[in-house]
Design a protein around this motif. Structure first.
Motif: not given
Length: 497
Positions: A143, A148-149, A151-152, A220, A259, A262-263
């Protein structure tokens, strides 16, 4: 009694201007030892009532801290453990974690330094420290070292909402040991999630995105669960938040869907959170092993110098008949430089699920890096420090991006592979010869000659295990000086390569 009168002064409106400490009283919980329960639940509340002051909301009486056999500590017996002495040897986190997690709710603690050390190694080093180190390293690898963003997915490493509720329920009852157990079990679950997903092994379409999902969800989960550690591990929890470059939040402000980071947040790897603690016996054994290794290395270096001197003397005396290029009688096996080696470091190849990567000491100035396809047959713990046979005069080969400088010999059965190992008394760096040939009688070929003349392919045709797993070449034993034969553990009649 005067002590409690002084107490009245600081909680009252007068008495020396201590009224600004009213916030400390009444206590939410008044913690005492079980031997003074009567005074603090009868006499002390009576004094407070008489003075018109509120009584504690709750009185919690804990048991005694006894010695490791459960006996009461006594100076006359000589079994007293001074906490200051323990804090001189161990960190505050280690001491707090043990005393909170080991003692049952309201019960007594049998204090054992061995148990403290074992709990530190199992919980703080192996579970927590290992997870944090792996997760932050993987973030750097997959990463670019930041959040990074992704999909969950529906599957999360841990059900944080459920874990938080269980934790709070125990802590509200002052069940510190149960709260600590809930927190550590959650970290074990996240460790298991990362081990099961194995992002380093992922292949196929969308592999980059799938790797990122696992890494980010792990980070997370670590961030959310770190909040549960703050009552027990203030220093460790603080370091975790620093590594994740994110300040802690109120426990109920954390999102259950993980979540919270922060990105773009930069993730730091840094030092290992908790290193393992060795006992005095383990330290002594390690020192002895290091000394033995140094002696082995010195002996190997001496043999290397002696071999060079012998080669130079032979060259000066015109003994060209010893040159492998001119000696047609040289047995093919002796053209190989097969030596006794010891694996000093081993790890999984990051991109090949059948390969180990190893650093092997063969008596040279530095260990050789070698790849071997043994992961389906051996565990890392079995490979570490194993003594093996290494073919040293092969040209370096790049195997799935890893440069291998040699080959580890193994016997191969139908569904089983076993390392060929040297006799116990031999030294690292000693050369393996075929029965009937003396060490130094023939010099090995260069790596270029080995490749050009396909020597290893020729030798491999005659390599196999004989009776009792003894390694043979064309019916002759492979020996290390007068120390004995090399052998596989159980395989008989199996080819060696």
């Amino acid at each position: 009694q005067g002590c409690f009168v002084g107490g009245f002064c600081f909680v009252g409106d007068g008495g020396g201007g201590g009224g600004d400490l009213k916030g400390y009283w009444p206590a939410n919980v008044h913690v005492i030892g079980k031997d003074i329960l009567w005074f603090h639940t009868v006499i002390w509340p009576t004094l407070l009532k008489a003075a018109g002051l509120p009584i504690p909301e709750c009185v919690f009486a804990h048991g005694f801290v006894n010695d490791k056999f459960g006996k009461k500590m006594s100076k006359s017996v000589g079994n007293v453990v001074d906490p200051h002495d323990m804090l001189d040897k161990y960190t505050v986190d280690t001491f707090r974690w043990y005393t909170c997690k080991e003692a049952p709710y309201g019960g007594e603690l049998s204090f054992s330094e061995d148990s403290l050390r074992d709990m530190h190694n199992a919980d703080l080093a192996d579970t927590l420290g290992n997870l944090i180190h792996r997760a932050t390293n993987l973030c750097g690898k997959y990463c670019a070292g930041e959040v990074v963003s992704v999909d969950r997915p529906s599957e999360l490493p841990v059900d944080f909402g459920k874990v938080r509720n269980m934790f709070v329920e125990h802590m509200n009852k002052y069940e510190l040991n149960e709260g600590a157990n809930v927190a550590m079990q959650a970290f074990r679950d996240v460790n298991g999630y990362l081990t099961e997903k194995e992002p380093w092994k992922m292949k196929g379409e969308g592999v980059e995105e799938r790797r990122k999902i696992v890494v980010i969800l792990t980070l997370e989960a670590v961030y959310a669960l770190a909040h549960l550690l703050t009552p027990f591990l203030p220093d460790g929890a603080k370091t975790i938040f620093q590594k994740l470059a994110t300040k802690p939040k109120h426990l109920w402000q954390l999102k259950d869907n993980l979540t919270n980071l922060d990105l773009g947040t930069k993730i730091q790897v840094g030092d290992i959170l908790y290193a393992k603690i060795q006992s005095e016996e383990e330290l002594k054994n390690a020192a002895e092993a290091a000394k033995k290794k140094q002696e082995s290395y010195a002996a190997a270096q001496q043999r290397k110098k002696a071999a060079k001197a012998k080669q130079a003397a032979a060259s000066q005396s015109g003994q060209k008949n010893k040159s492998p290029a001119n000696n047609t009688n040289q047995p093919a096996f002796t053209k190989l430089d097969v030596r006794v080696g010891q694996i000093k470091k081993v790890w999984h190849h990051p991109d090949a699920d059948k390969l180990f990567c190893e650093e092997i000491d063969v008596g040279e100035d530095a260990p050789r890096q070698i790849a071997s396809g043994l992961r389906q047959h051996y565990q890392l713990s079995e490979m570490q420090d194993a003594r093996v046979l290494v073919v040293c005069n092969l040209k370096p080969a790049k195997i799935v991006g890893f440069t291998s400088n040699g080959m580890v010999l193994a016997a191969k059965g139908d569904d089983k592979v076993e390392l060929v190992t040297p006799p116990e008394d031999c030294q690292v760096g000693e050369r393996v010869m075929v029965e009937g040939v003396k060490d130094g009688e023939f010099e090995p070929l260069s790596a270029a000659q080995i490749k050009k003349k396909k020597v290893f392919e020729e030798v491999a045709k005659g390599l196999k295990t004989g009776e009792a797993g003894v390694a043979m070449w064309e019916g002759k034993k492979l020996l290390v000086g007068d120390k004995g034969a090399c052998k596989a553990n159980t395989l008989v009649g199996a080819p060696i390569s």
